[in-house]
Design a protein around this motif. Structure first.
Motif, mmCIF file in Angstrom:
data_model
loop_
_atom_site.group_PDB
_atom_site.id
_atom_site.type_symbol
_atom_site.label_atom_id
_atom_site.label_comp_id
_atom_site.label_asym_id
_atom_site.label_seq_id
_atom_site.Cartn_x
_atom_site.Cartn_y
_atom_site.Cartn_z
ATOM 1 N N TRP A 86 0.803 -1.221 0.000
ATOM 2 C CA TRP A 86 0.000 0.000 0.000
ATOM 3 C C TRP A 86 0.835 1.269 0.000
ATOM 4 C CZ3 TRP A 86 0.741 3.330 4.021
ATOM 5 C CH2 TRP A 86 1.388 2.822 5.158
ATOM 6 N N PHE A 87 2.002 1.256 0.689
ATOM 7 C CA PHE A 87 2.760 2.503 0.832
ATOM 8 C C PHE A 87 3.378 2.962 -0.484
ATOM 9 C CE2 PHE A 87 5.149 -1.085 2.658
ATOM 10 C CZ PHE A 87 6.180 -1.205 1.729
ATOM 11 N N ASN A 88 3.447 2.067 -1.476
ATOM 12 C CA ASN A 88 3.922 2.484 -2.796
ATOM 13 C C ASN A 88 2.934 3.414 -3.495
ATOM 14 O OD1 ASN A 88 6.284 1.023 -2.607
ATOM 15 N ND2 ASN A 88 5.473 -0.775 -3.657
ATOM 16 N N HIS A 89 1.712 3.455 -2.994
ATOM 17 C CA HIS A 89 0.677 4.267 -3.642
ATOM 18 C C HIS A 89 0.084 5.302 -2.678
ATOM 19 C CE1 HIS A 89 0.935 1.565 -7.060
ATOM 20 N NE2 HIS A 89 0.932 0.574 -6.202
ATOM 21 N N ALA A 90 0.784 5.549 -1.580
ATOM 22 C CA ALA A 90 0.367 6.614 -0.663
ATOM 23 C C ALA A 90 0.678 7.969 -1.288
ATOM 24 C CB ALA A 90 1.076 6.469 0.678
ATOM 25 N N LYS A 91 -0.224 8.914 -1.164
ATOM 26 C CA LYS A 91 -0.026 10.238 -1.755
ATOM 27 C C LYS A 91 1.012 11.023 -0.962
ATOM 28 C CE LYS A 91 -4.575 10.754 -3.896
ATOM 29 N NZ LYS A 91 -5.801 11.582 -3.975
ATOM 30 N N PRO A 92 2.038 11.544 -1.618
ATOM 31 C CA PRO A 92 3.076 12.308 -0.911
ATOM 32 C C PRO A 92 2.486 13.526 -0.204
ATOM 33 C CG PRO A 92 3.766 11.785 -3.157
ATOM 34 C CD PRO A 92 2.302 11.438 -3.062
ATOM 35 N N GLY A 93 2.964 13.759 1.009
ATOM 36 C CA GLY A 93 2.550 14.941 1.742
ATOM 37 C C GLY A 93 1.194 14.841 2.398
ATOM 38 N N GLU A 94 0.542 13.679 2.279
ATOM 39 C CA GLU A 94 -0.765 13.484 2.896
ATOM 40 C C GLU A 94 -0.665 12.329 3.887
ATOM 41 O OE1 GLU A 94 -4.217 13.610 0.413
ATOM 42 O OE2 GLU A 94 -3.134 14.561 -1.233
ATOM 43 N N ARG A 96 -0.641 8.787 5.606
ATOM 44 C CA ARG A 96 -0.170 7.576 4.941
ATOM 45 C C ARG A 96 -1.291 6.664 4.480
ATOM 46 N NH1 ARG A 96 4.676 6.419 2.999
ATOM 47 N NH2 ARG A 96 5.140 4.540 4.180
ATOM 48 N N ASP A 97 -2.509 6.882 4.952
ATOM 49 C CA ASP A 97 -3.615 6.055 4.483
ATOM 50 C C ASP A 97 -4.430 6.752 3.392
ATOM 51 O OD1 ASP A 97 -4.744 7.959 6.060
ATOM 52 O OD2 ASP A 97 -5.878 6.598 7.323
ATOM 53 N N THR A 98 -3.862 7.811 2.812
ATOM 54 C CA THR A 98 -4.498 8.470 1.672
ATOM 55 C C THR A 98 -3.842 7.938 0.402
ATOM 56 O OG1 THR A 98 -4.873 10.459 2.986
ATOM 57 C CG2 THR A 98 -5.090 10.671 0.602
ATOM 58 N N LEU A 99 -4.572 7.175 -0.371
ATOM 59 C CA LEU A 99 -3.994 6.443 -1.487
ATOM 60 C C LEU A 99 -4.310 7.079 -2.830
ATOM 61 C CD1 LEU A 99 -4.841 2.783 -0.389
ATOM 62 C CD2 LEU A 99 -2.698 4.023 -0.068
ATOM 63 N N ASP A 100 -3.365 6.949 -3.739
ATOM 64 C CA ASP A 100 -3.587 7.284 -5.139
ATOM 65 C C ASP A 100 -4.031 5.996 -5.834
ATOM 66 O OD1 ASP A 100 -3.606 8.153 -7.721
ATOM 67 O OD2 ASP A 100 -1.418 8.352 -7.896
ATOM 68 N N THR A 101 -5.309 5.705 -5.759
ATOM 69 C CA THR A 101 -5.801 4.425 -6.278
ATOM 70 C C THR A 101 -5.635 4.315 -7.789
ATOM 71 O OG1 THR A 101 -8.051 5.348 -6.358
ATOM 72 C CG2 THR A 101 -7.439 4.097 -4.388
ATOM 73 N N ALA A 102 -5.566 5.453 -8.478
ATOM 74 C CA ALA A 102 -5.390 5.422 -9.929
ATOM 75 C C ALA A 102 -4.030 4.866 -10.321
ATOM 76 C CB ALA A 102 -5.581 6.813 -10.520
ATOM 77 N N SER A 103 -3.060 4.920 -9.394
ATOM 78 C CA SER A 103 -1.713 4.433 -9.717
ATOM 79 C C SER A 103 -1.551 2.930 -9.471
ATOM 80 C CB SER A 103 -0.667 5.194 -8.897
ATOM 81 O OG SER A 103 -0.725 4.826 -7.530
ATOM 82 N N VAL A 104 -2.552 2.312 -8.851
ATOM 83 C CA VAL A 104 -2.474 0.869 -8.586
ATOM 84 C C VAL A 104 -2.677 0.122 -9.905
ATOM 85 C CG1 VAL A 104 -3.494 -1.071 -7.348
ATOM 86 C CG2 VAL A 104 -3.361 1.187 -6.250
ATOM 87 N N PRO A 105 -1.745 -0.783 -10.265
ATOM 88 C CA PRO A 105 -1.871 -1.495 -11.547
ATOM 89 C C PRO A 105 -3.183 -2.266 -11.633
ATOM 90 C CG PRO A 105 0.312 -1.840 -10.591
ATOM 91 C CD PRO A 105 -0.514 -1.162 -9.537
ATOM 92 N N LYS A 106 -3.780 -2.257 -12.809
ATOM 93 C CA LYS A 106 -5.026 -2.984 -13.056
ATOM 94 C C LYS A 106 -4.711 -4.413 -13.486
ATOM 95 C CE LYS A 106 -7.589 0.718 -12.421
ATOM 96 N NZ LYS A 106 -6.533 1.681 -12.084
ATOM 97 N N HIS A 107 -5.497 -5.339 -12.989
ATOM 98 C CA HIS A 107 -5.329 -6.738 -13.379
ATOM 99 C C HIS A 107 -5.972 -6.957 -14.744
ATOM 100 C CE1 HIS A 107 -5.597 -11.142 -13.262
ATOM 101 N NE2 HIS A 107 -4.729 -11.114 -12.261
ATOM 102 N N PRO A 108 -5.330 -7.727 -15.644
ATOM 103 C CA PRO A 108 -5.955 -7.982 -16.950
ATOM 104 C C PRO A 108 -7.205 -8.840 -16.804
ATOM 105 C CG PRO A 108 -3.988 -9.325 -16.671
ATOM 106 C CD PRO A 108 -4.008 -8.360 -15.527
ATOM 107 N N SER A 109 -8.118 -8.689 -17.733
ATOM 108 C CA SER A 109 -9.335 -9.497 -17.752
ATOM 109 C C SER A 109 -9.250 -10.530 -18.881
ATOM 110 C CB SER A 109 -10.566 -8.615 -17.943
ATOM 111 O OG SER A 109 -10.484 -7.904 -19.171
ATOM 112 N N PHE A 110 -10.068 -11.575 -18.770
ATOM 113 C CA PHE A 110 -10.024 -12.687 -19.711
ATOM 114 C C PHE A 110 -11.441 -13.069 -20.124
ATOM 115 C CE2 PHE A 110 -6.369 -12.861 -16.890
ATOM 116 C CZ PHE A 110 -5.309 -12.993 -17.770
ATOM 117 N N ASP A 111 -11.553 -13.703 -21.274
ATOM 118 C CA ASP A 111 -12.872 -14.179 -21.689
ATOM 119 C C ASP A 111 -13.271 -15.391 -20.848
ATOM 120 O OD1 ASP A 111 -11.834 -16.640 -22.900
ATOM 121 O OD2 ASP A 111 -11.178 -15.400 -24.584
ATOM 122 N N THR A 112 -14.519 -15.806 -20.979
ATOM 123 C CA THR A 112 -15.061 -16.858 -20.110
ATOM 124 C C THR A 112 -14.286 -18.158 -20.236
ATOM 125 O OG1 THR A 112 -17.271 -15.885 -20.268
ATOM 126 C CG2 THR A 112 -17.132 -18.166 -19.525
ATOM 127 N N ALA A 113 -13.984 -18.563 -21.439
ATOM 128 C CA ALA A 113 -13.288 -19.833 -21.640
ATOM 129 C C ALA A 113 -11.892 -19.808 -21.018
ATOM 130 C CB ALA A 113 -13.206 -20.158 -23.133
#
Length: 227
Positions: A86-94, A96-113
């Motif tokens: 979590w601390f890799n995405h904490a907003k500087p100067g705020e 420590r539990d204020t997160l920049d959630t937009a910077s968290v990598p998104k997991h890829p999605s897959f088709d049903t099969a």
């Protein structure tokens, strides 16, 4: 909201006969191996914990419910609000539990099969650390488990039991009833260091009664009528 990184725990409490490692398919390695450990690390280190891109999956067959896996792989949603660390995405100067959630990598999605095939492969990965019938639901009291989770044992300091309610250093648990197998929740809560000797979740030396109550509560979350 507070975030607490507890001290490490120690000795294992539960002994389960180990099983032979499942053969990891080349397809699963290709899809997941760059971010997740699909085989138990021979010599885990602190550096490995800090540098990994995703949580370990070498015990995925003990941990997840297959229907949840199939659905999640098609439409991934955040499980760890601040990513693996979590601390890799904490907003500087705020705070420590204020997160920049937009910077968290998104997991890829897959088709049903593909999602179904991946889930089948992941469910073969077993640790030998979780007896399938370890959790005994008879007489379990989820309301007492809620009290232990939110007040008496401090679980809420690191985990959210509802969106926005709880800490951010651990995975959210408000869909745990669909996501996690009860015996895994019991075993991991009993001794997290049995799965990774350097993981920061503490071993609290809980009684079997406490473990049963907490497991009953956690695995009620996300189910209809859960409180």
């Amino acid at each position: 909201m507070r975030i607490i990184i507890p001290l490490l725990g120690g000795v294992a409490l539960l002994a389960v006969a180990p099983t032979a490692d499942a053969q990891v398919s080349p397809e699963l390695k290709a899809q997941c191996g760059s971010c997740h450990a699909l085989e138990k690390p021979a010599n885990p280190t602190v550096d490995r914990l800090w540098s990994r891109k995703g949580p370990d999956l070498w015990y995925a067959g003990d941990k997840f419910n297959k229907p949840w896996l199939v659905n999640w792989l098609q439409k991934p949603t955040p499980i760890r609000p601040g990513g693996v660390l979590w601390f890799n995405h904490a907003k500087p100067g705020e705070p420590r539990d204020t997160l920049d959630t937009a910077s968290v990598p998104k997991h890829p999605s897959f088709d049903t099969a593909t999602a179904t095939k991946m889930a089948d492969a992941l469910m073969t990965l077993k640790s030998g650390l979780v007896a399938p019938d370890l959790f005994k639901p008879e007489g379990a009291n989820p309301q007492m488990g809620k009290l232990a989770f939110t007040k008496l044992r401090g679980c809420v300091a690191c985990h959210q039991s509802a969106p926005g309610e709880g800490g951010l250093s651990g995975p959210q648990l408000y869909d745990a009833g669909a996501r996690l197998q009860p015996s895994y929740v019991f075993a991991y809560t009993q001794d997290p260091q049995k799965f990774d000797r350097y993981i920061w979740m503490p071993r609290l030396t809980l009684s079997d009664q406490d473990l049963t109550r907490i497991t009953a509560y956690v695995t009620s979350l996300g189910k209809e009528g859960a409180q």
